[in-house]
Write a protein that holds these residues in place. Structure first.
Motif, PDB file in Angstrom:
ATOM      1  N   TYR A 260     117.343  20.905  -8.115  1.00  0.00           N
ATOM      2  CA  TYR A 260     116.527  20.787  -6.909  1.00  0.00           C
ATOM      3  C   TYR A 260     117.318  20.089  -5.808  1.00  0.00           C
ATOM      4  O   TYR A 260     118.138  19.203  -6.066  1.00  0.00           O
ATOM      5  CB  TYR A 260     115.250  19.991  -7.187  1.00  0.00           C
ATOM      6  CG  TYR A 260     114.267  20.679  -8.101  1.00  0.00           C
ATOM      7  CD1 TYR A 260     113.232  21.456  -7.587  1.00  0.00           C
ATOM      8  CD2 TYR A 260     114.367  20.555  -9.490  1.00  0.00           C
ATOM      9  CE1 TYR A 260     112.323  22.090  -8.426  1.00  0.00           C
ATOM     10  CE2 TYR A 260     113.462  21.188 -10.331  1.00  0.00           C
ATOM     11  CZ  TYR A 260     112.448  21.940  -9.794  1.00  0.00           C
ATOM     12  OH  TYR A 260     111.554  22.565 -10.626  1.00  0.00           O
TER      13      TYR A 260
ATOM     14  N   GLU B 261     115.814  18.781  -2.151  1.00  0.00           N
ATOM     15  CA  GLU B 261     114.642  18.730  -1.277  1.00  0.00           C
ATOM     16  C   GLU B 261     114.884  17.816  -0.078  1.00  0.00           C
ATOM     17  O   GLU B 261     115.447  16.735  -0.216  1.00  0.00           O
ATOM     18  CB  GLU B 261     113.415  18.234  -2.050  1.00  0.00           C
ATOM     19  CG  GLU B 261     113.042  19.103  -3.240  1.00  0.00           C
ATOM     20  CD  GLU B 261     112.598  20.489  -2.833  1.00  0.00           C
ATOM     21  OE1 GLU B 261     112.033  20.625  -1.732  1.00  0.00           O
ATOM     22  OE2 GLU B 261     112.793  21.433  -3.626  1.00  0.00           O
TER      23      GLU B 261
ATOM     24  N   PHE C 143     113.189  15.791   3.209  1.00  0.00           N
ATOM     25  CA  PHE C 143     111.988  15.198   3.797  1.00  0.00           C
ATOM     26  C   PHE C 143     112.387  14.583   5.143  1.00  0.00           C
ATOM     27  O   PHE C 143     113.205  13.658   5.180  1.00  0.00           O
ATOM     28  CB  PHE C 143     111.388  14.125   2.880  1.00  0.00           C
ATOM     29  CG  PHE C 143     110.948  14.643   1.539  1.00  0.00           C
ATOM     30  CD1 PHE C 143     109.637  15.048   1.330  1.00  0.00           C
ATOM     31  CD2 PHE C 143     111.851  14.729   0.480  1.00  0.00           C
ATOM     32  CE1 PHE C 143     109.225  15.526   0.093  1.00  0.00           C
ATOM     33  CE2 PHE C 143     111.455  15.204  -0.758  1.00  0.00           C
ATOM     34  CZ  PHE C 143     110.131  15.600  -0.956  1.00  0.00           C
TER      35      PHE C 143
ATOM     36  N   ASP D  40     105.076  16.470   4.833  1.00  0.00           N
ATOM     37  CA  ASP D  40     106.094  17.004   3.924  1.00  0.00           C
ATOM     38  C   ASP D  40     105.872  16.503   2.503  1.00  0.00           C
ATOM     39  O   ASP D  40     106.057  17.246   1.532  1.00  0.00           O
ATOM     40  CB  ASP D  40     107.490  16.601   4.403  1.00  0.00           C
ATOM     41  CG  ASP D  40     107.912  17.340   5.663  1.00  0.00           C
ATOM     42  OD1 ASP D  40     107.252  18.346   5.995  1.00  0.00           O
ATOM     43  OD2 ASP D  40     108.878  16.906   6.307  1.00  0.00           O
ATOM     44  N   TYR D  41     105.477  15.244   2.389  1.00  0.00           N
ATOM     45  CA  TYR D  41     105.241  14.666   1.071  1.00  0.00           C
ATOM     46  C   TYR D  41     104.028  15.324   0.397  1.00  0.00           C
ATOM     47  O   TYR D  41     104.061  15.622  -0.802  1.00  0.00           O
ATOM     48  CB  TYR D  41     105.029  13.161   1.197  1.00  0.00           C
ATOM     49  CG  TYR D  41     104.708  12.481  -0.113  1.00  0.00           C
ATOM     50  CD1 TYR D  41     105.662  12.375  -1.119  1.00  0.00           C
ATOM     51  CD2 TYR D  41     103.440  11.947  -0.346  1.00  0.00           C
ATOM     52  CE1 TYR D  41     105.367  11.750  -2.330  1.00  0.00           C
ATOM     53  CE2 TYR D  41     103.140  11.317  -1.550  1.00  0.00           C
ATOM     54  CZ  TYR D  41     104.103  11.232  -2.538  1.00  0.00           C
ATOM     55  OH  TYR D  41     103.810  10.622  -3.731  1.00  0.00           O
TER      56      TYR D  41
ATOM     57  N   LYS E 290     102.934  18.349   0.924  1.00  0.00           N
ATOM     58  CA  LYS E 290     103.350  19.692   0.524  1.00  0.00           C
ATOM     59  C   LYS E 290     104.161  19.653  -0.767  1.00  0.00           C
ATOM     60  O   LYS E 290     104.043  20.546  -1.615  1.00  0.00           O
ATOM     61  CB  LYS E 290     104.171  20.337   1.646  1.00  0.00           C
ATOM     62  CG  LYS E 290     103.366  20.709   2.875  1.00  0.00           C
ATOM     63  CD  LYS E 290     104.263  21.343   3.928  1.00  0.00           C
ATOM     64  CE  LYS E 290     103.460  21.731   5.168  1.00  0.00           C
ATOM     65  NZ  LYS E 290     104.325  22.328   6.219  1.00  0.00           N
ATOM     66  N   ALA E 291     104.990  18.628  -0.920  1.00  0.00           N
ATOM     67  CA  ALA E 291     105.772  18.486  -2.146  1.00  0.00           C
ATOM     68  C   ALA E 291     104.855  18.249  -3.344  1.00  0.00           C
ATOM     69  O   ALA E 291     105.102  18.775  -4.443  1.00  0.00           O
ATOM     70  CB  ALA E 291     106.765  17.340  -1.998  1.00  0.00           C
TER      71      ALA E 291
ATOM     72  N   ARG F 168     103.286  21.542  -4.305  1.00  0.00           N
ATOM     73  CA  ARG F 168     104.227  22.441  -4.971  1.00  0.00           C
ATOM     74  C   ARG F 168     104.513  22.013  -6.402  1.00  0.00           C
ATOM     75  O   ARG F 168     105.089  22.777  -7.177  1.00  0.00           O
ATOM     76  CB  ARG F 168     105.537  22.491  -4.180  1.00  0.00           C
ATOM     77  CG  ARG F 168     105.437  23.177  -2.836  1.00  0.00           C
ATOM     78  CD  ARG F 168     106.699  22.929  -2.012  1.00  0.00           C
ATOM     79  NE  ARG F 168     107.902  23.325  -2.746  1.00  0.00           N
ATOM     80  CZ  ARG F 168     109.124  22.962  -2.399  1.00  0.00           C
ATOM     81  NH1 ARG F 168     109.313  22.161  -1.346  1.00  0.00           N
ATOM     82  NH2 ARG F 168     110.167  23.362  -3.095  1.00  0.00           N
TER      83      ARG F 168
ATOM     84  N   LEU G 158     106.529  19.416  -7.439  1.00  0.00           N
ATOM     85  CA  LEU G 158     107.939  19.091  -7.645  1.00  0.00           C
ATOM     86  C   LEU G 158     108.089  18.069  -8.781  1.00  0.00           C
ATOM     87  O   LEU G 158     107.143  17.348  -9.112  1.00  0.00           O
ATOM     88  CB  LEU G 158     108.538  18.541  -6.356  1.00  0.00           C
ATOM     89  CG  LEU G 158     108.689  19.528  -5.195  1.00  0.00           C
ATOM     90  CD1 LEU G 158     109.281  18.838  -3.977  1.00  0.00           C
ATOM     91  CD2 LEU G 158     109.553  20.720  -5.602  1.00  0.00           C
TER      92      LEU G 158
ATOM     93  N   ILE H  96     111.664  13.293  -7.962  1.00  0.00           N
ATOM     94  CA  ILE H  96     111.712  13.582  -6.528  1.00  0.00           C
ATOM     95  C   ILE H  96     110.495  12.996  -5.821  1.00  0.00           C
ATOM     96  O   ILE H  96     110.609  12.357  -4.770  1.00  0.00           O
ATOM     97  CB  ILE H  96     111.805  15.102  -6.291  1.00  0.00           C
ATOM     98  CG1 ILE H  96     113.121  15.643  -6.849  1.00  0.00           C
ATOM     99  CG2 ILE H  96     111.681  15.428  -4.803  1.00  0.00           C
ATOM    100  CD1 ILE H  96     113.278  17.141  -6.707  1.00  0.00           C
ATOM    101  N   LEU H  97     109.327  13.198  -6.414  1.00  0.00           N
ATOM    102  CA  LEU H  97     108.099  12.673  -5.806  1.00  0.00           C
ATOM    103  C   LEU H  97     108.095  11.148  -5.796  1.00  0.00           C
ATOM    104  O   LEU H  97     107.624  10.525  -4.844  1.00  0.00           O
ATOM    105  CB  LEU H  97     106.878  13.196  -6.567  1.00  0.00           C
ATOM    106  CG  LEU H  97     106.652  14.713  -6.527  1.00  0.00           C
ATOM    107  CD1 LEU H  97     105.463  15.090  -7.396  1.00  0.00           C
ATOM    108  CD2 LEU H  97     106.445  15.188  -5.090  1.00  0.00           C
TER     109      LEU H  97
ATOM    110  N   ALA I 116     110.471  10.040  -2.978  1.00  0.00           N
ATOM    111  CA  ALA I 116     109.887  10.392  -1.684  1.00  0.00           C
ATOM    112  C   ALA I 116     108.708   9.489  -1.352  1.00  0.00           C
ATOM    113  O   ALA I 116     108.483   9.141  -0.184  1.00  0.00           O
ATOM    114  CB  ALA I 116     109.450  11.853  -1.689  1.00  0.00           C
TER     115      ALA I 116
END
Length: 257
Positions: free
Chosen positions: A61, A63, A65, A74-75, A77-78, A81, A83, A87-88, A91
């Protein structure tokens, strides 16, 4: 360079290898390489499995932001999705509601650093114009100013380390950031600009004639160069009708230019 570094994402970077959970609400663990790359306009988070194929998935990945837009959007949307958890987790540390306040530390320091870097670019353009005119001394002043603006930009971005960095723990390892390639490249460029500009100023003081030769400039003597123009005597001796206002001449004429 002045334009490129405004859009790079390696002003501050962090990189770790660890075993961590892959998805939320799951105990499945993966071995992965996790990277955090910070730029003026946002962060870039990378996650690459070691090996890439684990849990019947390709773990690779990259990604982005951006806080120049709506970072929280953006967060969200992540999250939608689905993710991976690392990553989350990273972020989330940069969201406005996070107690870490990383968003404000990096966003505003990057904002002023970017503005100062654009000012350095403008000074560099002006210096090129002055060198080509040529106004060599003032071109040297502008090169020094260019270097000064670059250094101010670096100082602005470096203020993020004045605040206490929030710990980002993934597995048994903590992710920490350090200045990246764009920072050190800009530092070298800024120092080089100051040295070149200073050299031009010193040469103008001590050896101005050699400096003018270096920039292929005229020496600026009080008397301009004289170009001699010889008229054809045999042509003038003939009976030719000359335009009104011209005078016949049979001797060499020197015309100052």
């Amino acid at each position: 360079l002045f334009l490129a570094v405004n859009f790079t994402s390696d002003w501050a970077t962090g990189y770790i290898k660890t075993n961590t959970t892959y998805k939320s609400f799951s105990n499945a663990m993966v071995s992965a390489e996790i990277g955090l790359h910070v730029g003026f306009d946002g962060i870039n988070i990378t996650l690459k499995g070691n090996p890439v194929m684990q849990l019947n998935e390709t773990i690779n990945y990259n990604e982005m932001f951006q806080w120049t837009d709506d970072y929280k959007e953006d967060y969200v949307k992540a999250l939608a999705r689905g993710l991976p958890n690392p990553i989350l987790y990273i972020a989330e540390k940069f969201t406005q509601d996070s107690p870490c306040s990383l968003l404000f530390q990096y966003k505003y320091s990057g904002h002023y650093a970017s503005a100062t870097m654009w000012a350095a670019f403008c000074c560099w353009l002006i210096s090129n114009v002055l060198f080509s005119m040529p106004v060599i001394l003032y071109g040297g002043y502008m090169i020094v100013t260019t270097g000064a603006f670059i250094i101010f930009s670096l100082i602005s971005f470096a203020t993020i380390h004045n605040a206490q960095f929030c710990t980002i723990s993934l597995g048994t390892v903590s992710l920490e950031t350090a200045f990246g390639g764009s920072f050190w490249l800009s530092l070298v460029t800024g120092i080089l600009c100051i040295l070149i500009g200073g050299a031009v100023i010193l040469m103008d003081v001590f050896i101005p004639q050699k400096l003018k030769i270096l920039f292929t400039a005229n020496e600026g003597d009080e008397e301009n160069d004289i170009t001699e123009c010889y008229l054809n005597k045999s042509f003038l001796e003939k009976d030719n009708v000359l335009p009104l206002g011209e005078v016949r001449s049979s001797v060499p004429v020197s015309i100052k230019t």
